[in-house]
Design a protein around this motif. Structure first.
Motif, PDB file in Angstrom:
ATOM      1  N   PHE A  33      40.285  34.195  31.182  1.00 57.71           N
ATOM      2  CA  PHE A  33      39.016  33.602  31.579  1.00 57.71           C
ATOM      3  C   PHE A  33      38.577  34.094  32.959  1.00 57.71           C
ATOM      4  O   PHE A  33      37.381  34.261  33.204  1.00 57.71           O
ATOM      5  CB  PHE A  33      39.082  32.084  31.526  1.00 57.71           C
ATOM      6  CG  PHE A  33      39.058  31.556  30.124  1.00 57.71           C
ATOM      7  CD1 PHE A  33      38.040  31.881  29.251  1.00 57.71           C
ATOM      8  CD2 PHE A  33      40.067  30.732  29.663  1.00 57.71           C
ATOM      9  CE1 PHE A  33      38.017  31.409  27.958  1.00 57.71           C
ATOM     10  CE2 PHE A  33      40.055  30.240  28.374  1.00 57.71           C
ATOM     11  CZ  PHE A  33      39.028  30.582  27.509  1.00 57.71           C
ATOM     12  N   VAL A  34      39.522  34.365  33.849  1.00 55.70           N
ATOM     13  CA  VAL A  34      39.165  34.926  35.159  1.00 55.70           C
ATOM     14  C   VAL A  34      38.554  36.310  34.975  1.00 55.70           C
ATOM     15  O   VAL A  34      37.542  36.648  35.598  1.00 55.70           O
ATOM     16  CB  VAL A  34      40.396  34.972  36.097  1.00 55.70           C
ATOM     17  CG1 VAL A  34      40.120  35.814  37.333  1.00 55.70           C
ATOM     18  CG2 VAL A  34      40.807  33.572  36.495  1.00 55.70           C
ATOM     19  N   TYR A  35      39.146  37.127  34.112  1.00 56.06           N
ATOM     20  CA  TYR A  35      38.592  38.448  33.833  1.00 56.06           C
ATOM     21  C   TYR A  35      37.176  38.337  33.263  1.00 56.06           C
ATOM     22  O   TYR A  35      36.305  39.146  33.571  1.00 56.06           O
ATOM     23  CB  TYR A  35      39.462  39.215  32.839  1.00 56.06           C
ATOM     24  CG  TYR A  35      40.546  40.048  33.461  1.00 56.06           C
ATOM     25  CD1 TYR A  35      40.249  41.086  34.332  1.00 56.06           C
ATOM     26  CD2 TYR A  35      41.881  39.830  33.158  1.00 56.06           C
ATOM     27  CE1 TYR A  35      41.241  41.872  34.896  1.00 56.06           C
ATOM     28  CE2 TYR A  35      42.883  40.601  33.711  1.00 56.06           C
ATOM     29  CZ  TYR A  35      42.558  41.621  34.575  1.00 56.06           C
ATOM     30  OH  TYR A  35      43.541  42.402  35.132  1.00 56.06           O
ATOM     31  N   LEU A  36      36.941  37.358  32.410  1.00 53.44           N
ATOM     32  CA  LEU A  36      35.626  37.221  31.790  1.00 53.44           C
ATOM     33  C   LEU A  36      34.581  36.649  32.733  1.00 53.44           C
ATOM     34  O   LEU A  36      33.395  36.959  32.608  1.00 53.44           O
ATOM     35  CB  LEU A  36      35.731  36.347  30.535  1.00 53.44           C
ATOM     36  CG  LEU A  36      36.516  36.945  29.379  1.00 53.44           C
ATOM     37  CD1 LEU A  36      36.685  35.923  28.265  1.00 53.44           C
ATOM     38  CD2 LEU A  36      35.834  38.196  28.848  1.00 53.44           C
ATOM     39  N   LEU A  37      34.988  35.813  33.670  1.00 55.15           N
ATOM     40  CA  LEU A  37      34.027  35.127  34.528  1.00 55.15           C
ATOM     41  C   LEU A  37      33.748  35.835  35.848  1.00 55.15           C
ATOM     42  O   LEU A  37      32.679  35.658  36.423  1.00 55.15           O
ATOM     43  CB  LEU A  37      34.515  33.701  34.804  1.00 55.15           C
ATOM     44  CG  LEU A  37      34.613  32.794  33.581  1.00 55.15           C
ATOM     45  CD1 LEU A  37      35.216  31.457  33.971  1.00 55.15           C
ATOM     46  CD2 LEU A  37      33.260  32.609  32.936  1.00 55.15           C
ATOM     47  N   PRO A  39      33.388  39.277  38.345  1.00 55.38           N
ATOM     48  CA  PRO A  39      33.206  40.737  38.323  1.00 55.38           C
ATOM     49  C   PRO A  39      34.439  41.433  38.891  1.00 55.38           C
ATOM     50  O   PRO A  39      35.266  40.819  39.572  1.00 55.38           O
ATOM     51  CB  PRO A  39      31.981  40.966  39.203  1.00 55.38           C
ATOM     52  CG  PRO A  39      31.849  39.749  40.025  1.00 55.38           C
ATOM     53  CD  PRO A  39      32.470  38.622  39.271  1.00 55.38           C
ATOM     54  N   ALA A  40      34.540  42.727  38.651  1.00 56.28           N
ATOM     55  CA  ALA A  40      35.729  43.488  39.066  1.00 56.28           C
ATOM     56  C   ALA A  40      35.921  43.478  40.573  1.00 56.28           C
ATOM     57  O   ALA A  40      37.052  43.548  41.057  1.00 56.28           O
ATOM     58  CB  ALA A  40      35.634  44.920  38.557  1.00 56.28           C
ATOM     59  N   SER A  41      34.852  43.339  41.332  1.00 57.39           N
ATOM     60  CA  SER A  41      34.997  43.336  42.788  1.00 57.39           C
ATOM     61  C   SER A  41      35.521  41.998  43.315  1.00 57.39           C
ATOM     62  O   SER A  41      36.025  41.924  44.425  1.00 57.39           O
ATOM     63  CB  SER A  41      33.648  43.640  43.446  1.00 57.39           C
ATOM     64  OG  SER A  41      32.694  42.664  43.086  1.00 57.39           O
ATOM     65  N   SER A  42      35.425  40.938  42.535  1.00 55.93           N
ATOM     66  CA  SER A  42      35.873  39.617  42.974  1.00 55.93           C
ATOM     67  C   SER A  42      37.255  39.240  42.468  1.00 55.93           C
ATOM     68  O   SER A  42      37.726  38.144  42.753  1.00 55.93           O
ATOM     69  CB  SER A  42      34.878  38.554  42.503  1.00 55.93           C
ATOM     70  OG  SER A  42      33.623  38.773  43.090  1.00 55.93           O
ATOM     71  N   ARG A  56      30.739  45.101  37.422  1.00 52.94           N
ATOM     72  CA  ARG A  56      30.842  44.804  35.991  1.00 52.94           C
ATOM     73  C   ARG A  56      32.020  43.872  35.712  1.00 52.94           C
ATOM     74  O   ARG A  56      32.975  43.803  36.489  1.00 52.94           O
ATOM     75  CB  ARG A  56      30.975  46.083  35.176  1.00 52.94           C
ATOM     76  CG  ARG A  56      32.248  46.838  35.437  1.00 52.94           C
ATOM     77  CD  ARG A  56      32.279  48.159  34.681  1.00 52.94           C
ATOM     78  NE  ARG A  56      33.485  48.876  34.989  1.00 52.94           N
ATOM     79  CZ  ARG A  56      34.579  48.843  34.235  1.00 52.94           C
ATOM     80  NH1 ARG A  56      34.571  48.159  33.115  1.00 52.94           N
ATOM     81  NH2 ARG A  56      35.643  49.508  34.579  1.00 52.94           N
ATOM     82  N   HIS A  57      31.941  43.178  34.607  1.00 53.71           N
ATOM     83  CA  HIS A  57      33.019  42.302  34.175  1.00 53.71           C
ATOM     84  C   HIS A  57      33.948  43.092  33.255  1.00 53.71           C
ATOM     85  O   HIS A  57      33.498  43.919  32.467  1.00 53.71           O
ATOM     86  CB  HIS A  57      32.458  41.097  33.417  1.00 53.71           C
ATOM     87  CG  HIS A  57      31.673  40.173  34.287  1.00 53.71           C
ATOM     88  ND1 HIS A  57      32.235  39.095  34.896  1.00 53.71           N
ATOM     89  CD2 HIS A  57      30.370  40.183  34.655  1.00 53.71           C
ATOM     90  CE1 HIS A  57      31.324  38.460  35.593  1.00 53.71           C
ATOM     91  NE2 HIS A  57      30.173  39.111  35.473  1.00 53.71           N
TER      92      HIS A  57
END
Length: 90
Positions: A33-37, A39-42, A56-57
């Motif tokens: 869920f973290v990966y889905l919610l 973005p790659a920078s966060s 992007r996610h």
């Protein structure tokens, strides 16, 4: 035909294994869920796929991680029944 003695559903070691599997399932589902919610920078630094320049996610990572978490829950649910039936049925 003589009745066979049934052993308890799960002993201490088996319960500990199921607890570890459930903990891994929770961790994998939350990670998915973290990966889905986010973005790659966060993403946290230790997550694969983190990129400071990307907005992007990582949907594929999220889906795979969540599915592995759900599979762990299924394994934890059906493992005691397999132990009850005995190793000869595997």
């Amino acid at each position: 035909m003589t009745p066979t003695a049934r052993r308890p559903v799960a002993g201490f070691g088996e319960r500990a294994l199921i607890t570890i599997i459930i903990a891994c399932g929770v961790a994998l589902t939350i990670t998915g869920f973290v990966y889905l919610l986010e973005p790659a920078s966060s993403l946290p630094d230790f997550f694969p796929g983190r990129d400071d320049r990307s907005s992007r996610h990582l949907v594929a990572f999220g889906i795979v991680s969540a599915l592995l978490g759900f599979e762990a829950f299924g394994l934890a649910a059906f493992l005691p029944d397999a132990w009850r039936r005995g190793a000869s049925r595997w």
